[in-house]
Design a protein around this motif. Structure first.
Motif, short mmCIF file in Angstrom:
data_model
loop_
_atom_site.label_atom_id
_atom_site.label_comp_id
_atom_site.label_asym_id
_atom_site.label_seq_id
_atom_site.Cartn_x
_atom_site.Cartn_y
_atom_site.Cartn_z
N ILE A 1 0.86 -1.18 0.00
CA ILE A 1 0.00 0.00 0.00
C ILE A 1 0.89 1.23 0.00
N VAL A 2 0.71 2.12 -0.96
CA VAL A 2 1.51 3.33 -1.05
C VAL A 2 0.90 4.42 -0.18
N LEU A 3 1.70 4.97 0.73
CA LEU A 3 1.23 6.05 1.60
C LEU A 3 1.65 7.42 1.08
N GLU A 4 2.85 7.49 0.49
CA GLU A 4 3.35 8.76 -0.06
C GLU A 4 4.17 8.46 -1.30
N GLY A 5 4.10 9.40 -2.27
CA GLY A 5 4.96 9.29 -3.44
C GLY A 5 4.37 8.46 -4.57
N THR A 6 5.21 8.20 -5.55
CA THR A 6 4.81 7.46 -6.75
C THR A 6 5.82 6.35 -7.00
N LEU A 7 5.35 5.12 -7.07
CA LEU A 7 6.22 3.97 -7.26
C LEU A 7 5.90 3.24 -8.56
N LEU A 8 6.96 2.82 -9.24
CA LEU A 8 6.82 1.86 -10.33
C LEU A 8 7.10 0.49 -9.72
N VAL A 9 6.13 -0.41 -9.78
CA VAL A 9 6.30 -1.73 -9.17
C VAL A 9 6.06 -2.81 -10.22
N GLY A 10 6.54 -4.01 -9.93
CA GLY A 10 6.27 -5.10 -10.85
C GLY A 10 6.77 -6.42 -10.34
N PHE A 11 6.32 -7.50 -10.99
CA PHE A 11 6.83 -8.84 -10.71
C PHE A 11 6.93 -9.61 -12.02
N VAL A 12 7.76 -10.65 -12.01
CA VAL A 12 8.00 -11.47 -13.20
C VAL A 12 7.55 -12.89 -12.91
N THR A 13 6.81 -13.48 -13.84
CA THR A 13 6.34 -14.84 -13.66
C THR A 13 7.47 -15.85 -13.87
N SER A 14 7.22 -17.09 -13.52
CA SER A 14 8.23 -18.14 -13.62
C SER A 14 8.45 -18.56 -15.07
N ASN A 15 9.52 -19.34 -15.28
CA ASN A 15 9.82 -19.88 -16.61
C ASN A 15 8.66 -20.75 -17.10
N PRO A 16 8.43 -20.85 -18.40
CA PRO A 16 9.23 -20.25 -19.47
C PRO A 16 8.76 -18.87 -19.91
N ASP A 17 7.64 -18.39 -19.37
CA ASP A 17 7.07 -17.14 -19.89
C ASP A 17 7.85 -15.90 -19.44
N ASN A 18 8.21 -15.86 -18.14
CA ASN A 18 8.91 -14.69 -17.59
C ASN A 18 8.19 -13.39 -17.96
N LYS A 19 6.87 -13.40 -17.80
CA LYS A 19 6.08 -12.22 -18.14
C LYS A 19 6.17 -11.18 -17.04
N LEU A 20 6.37 -9.92 -17.43
CA LEU A 20 6.45 -8.83 -16.47
C LEU A 20 5.09 -8.18 -16.30
N PHE A 21 4.63 -8.12 -15.05
CA PHE A 21 3.43 -7.37 -14.69
C PHE A 21 3.90 -6.12 -13.95
N THR A 22 3.58 -4.94 -14.46
CA THR A 22 4.09 -3.72 -13.86
C THR A 22 2.99 -2.65 -13.81
N LYS A 23 3.14 -1.74 -12.85
CA LYS A 23 2.11 -0.72 -12.64
C LYS A 23 2.72 0.48 -11.93
N VAL A 24 2.28 1.67 -12.25
CA VAL A 24 2.66 2.88 -11.52
C VAL A 24 1.62 3.11 -10.43
N LEU A 25 2.10 3.21 -9.19
CA LEU A 25 1.22 3.36 -8.04
C LEU A 25 1.37 4.75 -7.43
N ASN A 26 0.24 5.33 -7.05
CA ASN A 26 0.22 6.59 -6.33
C ASN A 26 -0.38 6.40 -4.95
N MET A 27 -0.42 7.46 -4.17
CA MET A 27 -0.91 7.39 -2.79
C MET A 27 -2.28 6.70 -2.73
N GLY A 28 -2.37 5.68 -1.88
CA GLY A 28 -3.63 4.96 -1.72
C GLY A 28 -3.77 3.74 -2.61
#
Length: 220
Positions: free
Chosen positions: A119-146
């Motif tokens: 949960i973002v309380l202050e600021g702006t974050l770029l976050v993400g995770f990568v799935t396991s092999n073989p896809d290694n797909k990146l899920f990413t999102k820009v998060l703001n307060m709340g």
């Protein structure tokens, strides 16, 4: 009679499924021994006599205090797990506060024993995770307060403060001791070090580049 047999089969199957389920690991490993008298560690913590429990066993203070982000990655994680709150033992939950300097990051890492909800309380974050092999797909999102984001258990994930001001986030994790494996530290800072020639081939790098990276984590 058929109904009874069907119910008995279903009960037997359910029992086999239940008995096949292992408790979640609460430490990196727990080597089995034949003689319990030689045992020292358990999968978790020993329990205090409930009659001796106090309110302080379930309490922690300090998540209002910013962490020191004056380090190479520009972030600080304040951990609240079973080490800080003994009452968390067996409850399967913990928390962290993460502070980020401008353009600071919580570098790619995994929690081998927990899903994380951030949960973002202050600021702006770029976050993400990568799935396991073989896809290694990146899920990413820009998060703001709340805003809230979930990192599935065991997957490599990260956070990056893309703003020019400090950022703060709180996170809950589904283990009393989630563990953390920071990828760069584990690969290039292991003790003893992994053979540079091996890493050079694994990462398709020149061996001198690998040695340089290992030098950044205290080797060579």
């Amino acid at each position: 009679m058929k109904i009874f047999l069907s119910a008995f089969v279903l009960l037997a199957l359910a029992s086999s499924f239940a008995s096949a389920f292992d408790p979640s690991p609460l430490q990196d490993f727990c080597v089995a021994i034949d003689d319990y008298r030689n045992g020292v560690f358990v999968n978790g913590k020993f329990c205090k006599d409930p009659k001796l429990a106090r309110a302080e066993d379930f309490f922690f203070t300090g998540l209002n205090i910013p962490g020191n982000t004056n380090n190479p990655v520009g972030s600080n994680v304040t951990t609240v797990n079973v080490e800080q709150i003994p009452g968390l033992n067996t409850l399967g939950i913990s928390a962290v506060r993460i502070d980020y300097a401008p353009f600071g990051q919580n570098p790619p890492h995994t929690h081998p024993r927990a899903t994380e909800i951030l949960i973002v309380l202050e600021g702006t974050l770029l976050v993400g995770f990568v799935t396991s092999n073989p896809d290694n797909k990146l899920f990413t999102k820009v998060l703001n307060m709340g805003d809230v984001f979930v990192f599935p258990i065991g997957l490599i994930h990260f956070q990056f403060n893309i703003g020019r001001i400090n950022a703060v986030a709180f996170a809950g994790l589904s283990s009393q001791n989630p563990g953390v494996i920071t990828i760069a530290n584990a690969v290039f800072g292991s003790d003893p070090p992994i053979i540079p020639d091996f890493l050079a081939r694994a990462f398709q790098l020149d061996v001198n580049v690998v040695k340089y990276l290992q030098s950044k984590f205290g080797h060579y």
